[in-house]
Design a protein around this motif. Sequence first.
Motif, PDB file in Angstrom:
ATOM      1  N   TRP A  25       0.816  -1.209   0.000  1.00 17.61           N
ATOM      2  CA  TRP A  25       0.000   0.000   0.000  1.00 17.61           C
ATOM      3  C   TRP A  25       0.856   1.268   0.000  1.00 17.61           C
ATOM      4  O   TRP A  25       0.387   2.332  -0.426  1.00 17.61           O
ATOM      5  CB  TRP A  25      -0.940   0.004   1.203  1.00 17.61           C
ATOM      6  CG  TRP A  25      -1.925  -1.134   1.195  1.00 17.61           C
ATOM      7  CD1 TRP A  25      -1.858  -2.278   1.928  1.00 17.61           C
ATOM      8  CD2 TRP A  25      -3.117  -1.248   0.391  1.00 17.61           C
ATOM      9  NE1 TRP A  25      -2.929  -3.107   1.649  1.00 17.61           N
ATOM     10  CE2 TRP A  25      -3.723  -2.486   0.713  1.00 17.61           C
ATOM     11  CE3 TRP A  25      -3.728  -0.425  -0.558  1.00 17.61           C
ATOM     12  CZ2 TRP A  25      -4.908  -2.911   0.116  1.00 17.61           C
ATOM     13  CZ3 TRP A  25      -4.911  -0.852  -1.146  1.00 17.61           C
ATOM     14  CH2 TRP A  25      -5.486  -2.073  -0.818  1.00 17.61           C
ATOM     15  N   ASN A  26       2.095   1.168   0.441  1.00 16.12           N
ATOM     16  CA  ASN A  26       2.989   2.335   0.424  1.00 16.12           C
ATOM     17  C   ASN A  26       3.788   2.425  -0.874  1.00 16.12           C
ATOM     18  O   ASN A  26       4.722   3.209  -0.981  1.00 16.12           O
ATOM     19  CB  ASN A  26       3.942   2.296   1.617  1.00 16.12           C
ATOM     20  CG  ASN A  26       4.769   1.030   1.685  1.00 16.12           C
ATOM     21  OD1 ASN A  26       4.248  -0.058   1.502  1.00 16.12           O
ATOM     22  ND2 ASN A  26       6.066   1.171   1.951  1.00 16.12           N
ATOM     23  N   GLU A  27       3.370   1.628  -1.882  1.00 16.25           N
ATOM     24  CA  GLU A  27       4.011   1.692  -3.192  1.00 16.25           C
ATOM     25  C   GLU A  27       2.990   1.824  -4.326  1.00 16.25           C
ATOM     26  O   GLU A  27       3.330   1.621  -5.490  1.00 16.25           O
ATOM     27  CB  GLU A  27       4.872   0.437  -3.414  1.00 16.25           C
ATOM     28  CG  GLU A  27       6.016   0.296  -2.419  1.00 16.25           C
ATOM     29  CD  GLU A  27       6.810  -0.986  -2.609  1.00 16.25           C
ATOM     30  OE1 GLU A  27       6.388  -1.820  -3.467  1.00 16.25           O
ATOM     31  OE2 GLU A  27       7.819  -1.175  -1.919  1.00 16.25           O
ATOM     32  N   THR A  28       1.751   2.156  -3.973  1.00 19.62           N
ATOM     33  CA  THR A  28       0.680   2.223  -4.988  1.00 19.62           C
ATOM     34  C   THR A  28       0.226   3.662  -5.196  1.00 19.62           C
ATOM     35  O   THR A  28      -0.968   3.945  -5.269  1.00 19.62           O
ATOM     36  CB  THR A  28      -0.515   1.349  -4.553  1.00 19.62           C
ATOM     37  OG1 THR A  28      -0.979   1.778  -3.258  1.00 19.62           O
ATOM     38  CG2 THR A  28      -0.113  -0.109  -4.480  1.00 19.62           C
ATOM     39  N   PHE A  29       1.169   4.581  -5.299  1.00 24.40           N
ATOM     40  CA  PHE A  29       0.830   5.999  -5.390  1.00 24.40           C
ATOM     41  C   PHE A  29       0.142   6.360  -6.707  1.00 24.40           C
ATOM     42  O   PHE A  29      -0.458   7.424  -6.824  1.00 24.40           O
ATOM     43  CB  PHE A  29       2.085   6.845  -5.195  1.00 24.40           C
ATOM     44  CG  PHE A  29       2.754   6.593  -3.867  1.00 24.40           C
ATOM     45  CD1 PHE A  29       2.037   6.682  -2.689  1.00 24.40           C
ATOM     46  CD2 PHE A  29       4.100   6.235  -3.799  1.00 24.40           C
ATOM     47  CE1 PHE A  29       2.638   6.434  -1.463  1.00 24.40           C
ATOM     48  CE2 PHE A  29       4.702   5.988  -2.585  1.00 24.40           C
ATOM     49  CZ  PHE A  29       3.972   6.086  -1.411  1.00 24.40           C
ATOM     50  N   GLN A  30       0.235   5.475  -7.702  1.00 24.19           N
ATOM     51  CA  GLN A  30      -0.467   5.728  -8.955  1.00 24.19           C
ATOM     52  C   GLN A  30      -1.957   5.402  -8.845  1.00 24.19           C
ATOM     53  O   GLN A  30      -2.728   5.719  -9.748  1.00 24.19           O
ATOM     54  CB  GLN A  30       0.153   4.911 -10.092  1.00 24.19           C
ATOM     55  CG  GLN A  30      -0.118   3.413 -10.063  1.00 24.19           C
ATOM     56  CD  GLN A  30       0.842   2.646  -9.168  1.00 24.19           C
ATOM     57  OE1 GLN A  30       1.352   3.163  -8.171  1.00 24.19           O
ATOM     58  NE2 GLN A  30       1.108   1.391  -9.550  1.00 24.19           N
ATOM     59  N   HIS A  31      -2.352   4.789  -7.732  1.00 21.69           N
ATOM     60  CA  HIS A  31      -3.741   4.412  -7.502  1.00 21.69           C
ATOM     61  C   HIS A  31      -4.300   5.221  -6.325  1.00 21.69           C
ATOM     62  O   HIS A  31      -3.530   5.786  -5.529  1.00 21.69           O
ATOM     63  CB  HIS A  31      -3.844   2.919  -7.216  1.00 21.69           C
ATOM     64  CG  HIS A  31      -3.317   2.057  -8.327  1.00 21.69           C
ATOM     65  ND1 HIS A  31      -3.742   2.187  -9.633  1.00 21.69           N
ATOM     66  CD2 HIS A  31      -2.394   1.046  -8.326  1.00 21.69           C
ATOM     67  CE1 HIS A  31      -3.132   1.295 -10.392  1.00 21.69           C
ATOM     68  NE2 HIS A  31      -2.298   0.596  -9.621  1.00 21.69           N
ATOM     69  N   PRO A  32      -5.627   5.277  -6.169  1.00 22.96           N
ATOM     70  CA  PRO A  32      -6.211   6.161  -5.152  1.00 22.96           C
ATOM     71  C   PRO A  32      -6.020   5.721  -3.714  1.00 22.96           C
ATOM     72  O   PRO A  32      -6.133   6.543  -2.797  1.00 22.96           O
ATOM     73  CB  PRO A  32      -7.695   6.196  -5.525  1.00 22.96           C
ATOM     74  CG  PRO A  32      -7.927   4.959  -6.313  1.00 22.96           C
ATOM     75  CD  PRO A  32      -6.651   4.698  -7.059  1.00 22.96           C
ATOM     76  N   TYR A  33      -5.736   4.439  -3.460  1.00 23.52           N
ATOM     77  CA  TYR A  33      -5.597   3.973  -2.078  1.00 23.52           C
ATOM     78  C   TYR A  33      -4.140   3.652  -1.794  1.00 23.52           C
ATOM     79  O   TYR A  33      -3.581   2.689  -2.325  1.00 23.52           O
ATOM     80  CB  TYR A  33      -6.515   2.770  -1.831  1.00 23.52           C
ATOM     81  CG  TYR A  33      -7.962   3.165  -1.961  1.00 23.52           C
ATOM     82  CD1 TYR A  33      -8.613   3.828  -0.920  1.00 23.52           C
ATOM     83  CD2 TYR A  33      -8.647   2.957  -3.150  1.00 23.52           C
ATOM     84  CE1 TYR A  33      -9.921   4.253  -1.052  1.00 23.52           C
ATOM     85  CE2 TYR A  33      -9.957   3.375  -3.291  1.00 23.52           C
ATOM     86  CZ  TYR A  33     -10.592   4.025  -2.233  1.00 23.52           C
ATOM     87  OH  TYR A  33     -11.885   4.449  -2.374  1.00 23.52           O
ATOM     88  N   ASN A  34      -3.541   4.474  -0.954  1.00 22.03           N
ATOM     89  CA  ASN A  34      -2.126   4.328  -0.616  1.00 22.03           C
ATOM     90  C   ASN A  34      -1.877   5.058   0.689  1.00 22.03           C
ATOM     91  O   ASN A  34      -2.728   5.800   1.193  1.00 22.03           O
ATOM     92  CB  ASN A  34      -1.239   4.873  -1.742  1.00 22.03           C
ATOM     93  CG  ASN A  34      -1.590   6.306  -2.086  1.00 22.03           C
ATOM     94  OD1 ASN A  34      -1.361   7.218  -1.303  1.00 22.03           O
ATOM     95  ND2 ASN A  34      -2.156   6.522  -3.278  1.00 22.03           N
ATOM     96  N   THR A  35      -0.697   4.846   1.257  1.00 19.89           N
ATOM     97  CA  THR A  35      -0.391   5.436   2.554  1.00 19.89           C
ATOM     98  C   THR A  35      -0.083   6.920   2.474  1.00 19.89           C
ATOM     99  O   THR A  35      -0.082   7.597   3.504  1.00 19.89           O
ATOM    100  CB  THR A  35       0.803   4.711   3.191  1.00 19.89           C
ATOM    101  OG1 THR A  35       1.917   4.733   2.271  1.00 19.89           O
ATOM    102  CG2 THR A  35       0.455   3.262   3.505  1.00 19.89           C
ATOM    103  N   LEU A  36       0.173   7.439   1.283  1.00 15.80           N
ATOM    104  CA  LEU A  36       0.381   8.875   1.151  1.00 15.80           C
ATOM    105  C   LEU A  36      -0.945   9.611   1.302  1.00 15.80           C
ATOM    106  O   LEU A  36      -1.033  10.624   2.007  1.00 15.80           O
ATOM    107  CB  LEU A  36       1.010   9.203  -0.208  1.00 15.80           C
ATOM    108  CG  LEU A  36       1.331  10.682  -0.469  1.00 15.80           C
ATOM    109  CD1 LEU A  36       2.359  11.200   0.545  1.00 15.80           C
ATOM    110  CD2 LEU A  36       1.851  10.866  -1.900  1.00 15.80           C
TER     111      LEU A  36
END
Length: 373
Positions: A82-93
């Motif tokens: 989840w902390n590497e899926t910044f191209q998708h809407p659900y991530n830790t950022l």
Amino acid sequence: RSVPRRCAGDKRHRSFGSRTGRVGTASAMDCLTALLVTLASGFALVLCRDPFQSECYTANGADYRGNQNQTSMHGGKPCLFWNETFQHPYNTLKYPNGEGGLGLHNYCRNPDGDVSPWCYIAEHEDGVYWKYCDIPACRMPGHLGCYRDLGDPPPLTGSSETSNKLTIQTCISFCRSQRFKIAGMESGYACFCGNNPDYWRYGEAISTECNSVCFGDHTQPCGGDGRVILFDTLTGACGGNYTSQMAVIYSPDFPDTYATGRACYWTIQVPGASQIQFNFTLFDIKDSTDMVELLDGYTNQVLVRLDSRNRPPVSFNISLDSIILYFFSDRINQAQGFAVVYKAWDKGRGSLWETKGHWTVWMGRLDGQCESS
């Protein structure tokens, strides 16, 4: 019959808390709770999964916090972190505070109120970049499974109805009012009732085949074409009597939100028990005047009172063999409600008192001294 479905690539357009989806968990036939329910037809339905071991107490697995990190335990796709899926809407950022169970891991989660836990995967040629997770342990107690329906005769042969406002609980309530013990939903809008001991005659199907959303609540699974999802009609009842050593009790109308103006009593009486342990696995009561109470089954003295400002600890014990669980809701506001697991212990079992991080009730007195783990 047509069933509302949604393409597997549409999570890029969804916001936190969205209400569309379809179920995708799969599970083999397993035991459901250590609880014996005697059915009106004279046979016994044995529900034998320890409710303390269940990893989900909601119909859509929104509370799943397990460690499965692939879409299936057998040949599934690995989940992305989840902390590497910044191209998708659900991530830790975007959700840095653990919302929806997201974090520095790649475990299956349900952060958007879908009907099943899911995760992002490496994109494939067909454009699919997320999949539902097959998590056998993520099945709420009272959910009996997904079964094939070949129609002649159907798995449940009692009353039936259809509704474009169908939810799991509206079907359960309809079947309960007709004095049936099993409720089944199919294709999102059809409700079937019965006491059939051989509802499994055509075989169990994987849960992904019961992936039609309920027409009345798109966060809930309501079967599929030729597939029926089954529930025990005790689920979400307003009151009841329990004598088994362990069981799960849900707030009235669960998994729907509880209705206003509810006053429900459940009696828990386990002869020979020296204490009963309670664990609220879900507690969502928003109105300060809505409350849950635990009373001495012999004197009706209030032992514990819980509400939106006085939430339950992780677990606590009451040194009685007879307890009354009481729930009250006022005329305004609604919420998800609660799920509480209780387990009775026989006399002489001292190890329970050594458990870390619980509260203890000694004959009506709450000792709120939580030990650190």
